[in-house]
Design a protein around this motif. Sequence first.
Motif, PDB file in Angstrom:
ATOM      1  N   VAL A 450      -1.721  11.121 -12.361  1.00  0.00           N
ATOM      2  CA  VAL A 450      -2.039   9.694 -12.469  1.00  0.00           C
ATOM      3  C   VAL A 450      -0.795   8.856 -12.196  1.00  0.00           C
ATOM      4  N   LYS A 451       0.335   9.267 -12.778  1.00  0.00           N
ATOM      5  CA  LYS A 451       1.593   8.557 -12.562  1.00  0.00           C
ATOM      6  C   LYS A 451       1.980   8.595 -11.079  1.00  0.00           C
ATOM      7  N   ALA A 452       1.839   9.779 -10.465  1.00  0.00           N
ATOM      8  CA  ALA A 452       2.169   9.920  -9.046  1.00  0.00           C
ATOM      9  C   ALA A 452       1.247   9.055  -8.190  1.00  0.00           C
ATOM     10  N   SER A 453      -0.034   9.025  -8.529  1.00  0.00           N
ATOM     11  CA  SER A 453      -1.001   8.229  -7.758  1.00  0.00           C
ATOM     12  C   SER A 453      -0.662   6.744  -7.833  1.00  0.00           C
ATOM     13  N   ARG A 454      -0.255   6.287  -9.023  1.00  0.00           N
ATOM     14  CA  ARG A 454       0.147   4.883  -9.169  1.00  0.00           C
ATOM     15  C   ARG A 454       1.383   4.581  -8.318  1.00  0.00           C
ATOM     16  N   LEU A 455       2.337   5.499  -8.327  1.00  0.00           N
ATOM     17  CA  LEU A 455       3.549   5.299  -7.530  1.00  0.00           C
ATOM     18  C   LEU A 455       3.234   5.294  -6.037  1.00  0.00           C
ATOM     19  N   PHE A 456       2.328   6.177  -5.615  1.00  0.00           N
ATOM     20  CA  PHE A 456       1.939   6.216  -4.203  1.00  0.00           C
ATOM     21  C   PHE A 456       1.192   4.936  -3.813  1.00  0.00           C
ATOM     22  N   THR A 457       0.373   4.408  -4.735  1.00  0.00           N
ATOM     23  CA  THR A 457      -0.322   3.140  -4.473  1.00  0.00           C
ATOM     24  C   THR A 457       0.699   2.021  -4.271  1.00  0.00           C
ATOM     25  N   LEU A 458       1.686   1.984  -5.145  1.00  0.00           N
ATOM     26  CA  LEU A 458       2.737   0.972  -5.026  1.00  0.00           C
ATOM     27  C   LEU A 458       3.502   1.130  -3.716  1.00  0.00           C
ATOM     28  N   ALA A 459       3.833   2.381  -3.378  1.00  0.00           N
ATOM     29  CA  ALA A 459       4.595   2.641  -2.156  1.00  0.00           C
ATOM     30  C   ALA A 459       3.817   2.225  -0.911  1.00  0.00           C
ATOM     31  N   TRP A 460       2.535   2.571  -0.861  1.00  0.00           N
ATOM     32  CA  TRP A 460       1.718   2.187   0.295  1.00  0.00           C
ATOM     33  C   TRP A 460       1.509   0.675   0.344  1.00  0.00           C
ATOM     34  N   GLY A 461       1.454   0.046  -0.828  1.00  0.00           N
ATOM     35  CA  GLY A 461       1.347  -1.409  -0.852  1.00  0.00           C
ATOM     36  C   GLY A 461       2.575  -2.068  -0.239  1.00  0.00           C
ATOM     37  N   ILE A 462       3.748  -1.537  -0.573  1.00  0.00           N
ATOM     38  CA  ILE A 462       4.994  -2.064  -0.007  1.00  0.00           C
ATOM     39  C   ILE A 462       5.044  -1.815   1.495  1.00  0.00           C
ATOM     40  N   ILE A 463       4.600  -0.622   1.920  1.00  0.00           N
ATOM     41  CA  ILE A 463       4.565  -0.313   3.356  1.00  0.00           C
ATOM     42  C   ILE A 463       3.614  -1.266   4.084  1.00  0.00           C
ATOM     43  N   ALA A 464       2.431  -1.508   3.495  1.00  0.00           N
ATOM     44  CA  ALA A 464       1.453  -2.414   4.116  1.00  0.00           C
ATOM     45  C   ALA A 464       2.028  -3.820   4.266  1.00  0.00           C
ATOM     46  N   ILE A 465       2.726  -4.295   3.227  1.00  0.00           N
ATOM     47  CA  ILE A 465       3.362  -5.610   3.315  1.00  0.00           C
ATOM     48  C   ILE A 465       4.407  -5.607   4.428  1.00  0.00           C
ATOM     49  N   GLY A 466       5.160  -4.499   4.539  1.00  0.00           N
ATOM     50  CA  GLY A 466       6.164  -4.382   5.598  1.00  0.00           C
ATOM     51  C   GLY A 466       5.544  -4.424   6.984  1.00  0.00           C
ATOM     52  N   VAL A 467       4.414  -3.684   7.174  1.00  0.00           N
ATOM     53  CA  VAL A 467       3.713  -3.701   8.463  1.00  0.00           C
ATOM     54  C   VAL A 467       3.222  -5.113   8.769  1.00  0.00           C
ATOM     55  N   ALA A 468       2.693  -5.790   7.743  1.00  0.00           N
ATOM     56  CA  ALA A 468       2.198  -7.156   7.928  1.00  0.00           C
ATOM     57  C   ALA A 468       3.315  -8.095   8.378  1.00  0.00           C
ATOM     58  N   CYS A 469       4.505  -7.870   7.852  1.00  0.00           N
ATOM     59  CA  CYS A 469       5.622  -8.770   8.155  1.00  0.00           C
ATOM     60  C   CYS A 469       6.168  -8.585   9.571  1.00  0.00           C
ATOM     61  N   VAL A 470       5.875  -7.445  10.202  1.00  0.00           N
ATOM     62  CA  VAL A 470       6.409  -7.214  11.551  1.00  0.00           C
ATOM     63  C   VAL A 470       5.302  -7.153  12.602  1.00  0.00           C
ATOM     64  N   ALA A 471       4.048  -7.380  12.183  1.00  0.00           N
ATOM     65  CA  ALA A 471       2.911  -7.246  13.106  1.00  0.00           C
ATOM     66  C   ALA A 471       2.846  -8.432  14.061  1.00  0.00           C
ATOM     67  N   ASN A 472       2.155  -8.205  15.172  1.00  0.00           N
ATOM     68  CA  ASN A 472       1.901  -9.277  16.141  1.00  0.00           C
ATOM     69  C   ASN A 472       0.414  -9.326  16.442  1.00  0.00           C
ATOM     70  N   LEU A 473      -0.068 -10.509  16.738  1.00  0.00           N
ATOM     71  CA  LEU A 473      -1.494 -10.673  17.031  1.00  0.00           C
ATOM     72  C   LEU A 473      -1.880 -10.005  18.340  1.00  0.00           C
ATOM     73  N   ALA A 474      -3.077  -9.414  18.335  1.00  0.00           N
ATOM     74  CA  ALA A 474      -3.670  -8.907  19.564  1.00  0.00           C
ATOM     75  C   ALA A 474      -4.616  -9.969  20.100  1.00  0.00           C
ATOM     76  N   GLU A 475      -5.390  -9.620  21.130  1.00  0.00           N
ATOM     77  CA  GLU A 475      -6.335 -10.577  21.707  1.00  0.00           C
ATOM     78  C   GLU A 475      -7.297 -11.082  20.645  1.00  0.00           C
ATOM     79  N   ASN A 476      -7.745 -10.183  19.777  1.00  0.00           N
ATOM     80  CA  ASN A 476      -8.665 -10.552  18.714  1.00  0.00           C
ATOM     81  C   ASN A 476      -8.461  -9.559  17.577  1.00  0.00           C
TER      82      ASN A 476
END
Length: 567
Positions: A450-476
């Motif tokens: 459970v502790k590991a799953s929470r940490l992985f959730t946090l880690a993927w959340g940070i990664i998702a925010i990072g991807v969002a910050c460097v993403a570029n729009l496509a056609e749609n």
Amino acid sequence: MQNLDWIVLTGTLLLIVVYGTYQSRGSKNVKDYLKGGNTSKWWTIGLSVMATQASAITFLSTPGQAFNDGMGFVQFYFGLPIAMVVICMVFIPLYHRLKVYTAYEFLENRFDLKTRTLTAILFLIQRGLAAGITIFAPAIILSAVLGWNLLLLNVIIGVLVIIYTVSGGTKAVNVTQKHQMVVIFTGMIIAFCLIIDKLPEGITFTKALDIAGASGKMEVLDFSFNLNNRYTVWSGLIGGTFLMLSYFGTDQSQVQRYLSGKSLREMQIGMMFNGLLKVPMQFFILLVGVMVFVFYQFNQAPVNFNPTATDVVLNSKYADDYMAIQTQQREVFEMKKATINEYMNTNGKVSADLIADYNIQSDKLRTDARELIEKAGDSRNLKVESNDKDYVFIHFILNNLPRGLIGLLLAVILSAAMSSTSSELNALASTTAMDLYKRNSTEKSDSEMVKASRLFTLAWGIIAIGVACVANLAENLIQLVNIIGSIFYGNVLGIFLLAFFFKFVKGNAVFTAALITQVIVIGLFLLNEYEIINLPFLWLNFVGCVIVIAIASIIQSMSPKNGYIKA
């Protein structure tokens, strides 16, 4: 935005976060955290599945898609009911019988550990990217339209999701999504009613449909076999079925939704509920976009709906050319408006072809405007999004809805972003924890997992925010998410179909075939992007599935021991 809009927006979002965190407190073991204690009813499963797929991209991009191209996009979902039947008959009973936490556990039982690990990694790559886009999509549009800071918006959306997803796991996701869908449905229905109400006196809903039809926006079905047409009945039924089979049957972000079901029957009814409601829901969202199009036949629309793009070109050496296009657009608008009124007053005696001609002129001016925006951006070394499909609906909301309802519709968009992202983070964490961490390490206790799953959730959340910050729009944006999925889904679905129906194929053959297939599919996508071949992305789901099955079968048949190899 007025104070009332801010109160509605912040109040709705905070209520969802607090409620989800409170209702899901106390998850002390892996079953509670990753499968919600298997307590979900069929309606919770159905709404959660819909909320996972219906991200903010759906409510921003789909109306814009209909505004530009009409109702044809609904064909993309024609394979969904077929896929739901297959999943209920094949996938769900098997997952339920094996009591798996992730879809990929089954692959180790059928093949071997390396096949399970490879498939899990393919999921993590594509879903990790998609999680960032589901945050980025509403953030970049809201930042452009409202002037909010883009990076701050990415962080706010991501952090809100992380709070209740880390806290409560699958149960928190399911609980919040049920209420998010209520907010979403309420907001979209209100928006639709207000659009109809804002049409000129005498323009009923039926007449609005006539205007949309005369403008070519009500062409729902395309039975052609032309690959240049991205959305047809056949691409929806064939490519769409394979995409939906892979998405709902093998993508952990969806599988985890129904694995939380109270019983096999609850899981199956929940998925059939989704299958019956999803296509009408998409049809309705597209219809909202078509009604926005009709609204702008009587109200002057900007030549480009992205205000940031307009500011860039008006502050460049191309400003005079752009203003000339705006003047021409106003002239075309007035002539088209007069023609539409005459068309309605004479019960269609004025040719609809004349309306179509004006639409062609308007589209040409919008294309010319986009080219100027791109030139203006290049001249100033700026990355400017000239394609404004994703800005159409939000422009209508902010400029035409009353106070309070603007806040509600923005809450709809952000709720959709949060609901989809929470499912993705939950699934990414469970796959990382169960398929990689636990399976490739020493035995772990429930509390450690459970502790590991929470940490992985946090880690993927940070990664998702990072991807969002460097993403570029496509056609749609909605197409971008589906393109990312299509590159991986066909291969993954083929692996599962080999596991279900090709009993003679063993692990080594599947593993090798999957690696080869992924390279081929990525190659086909790039060849299509550079217009060397003509293969719309939706067909990659079918092609990838067929290729991995064919290659694995050939490799296995060439192996020793009459087609059997030691896995």
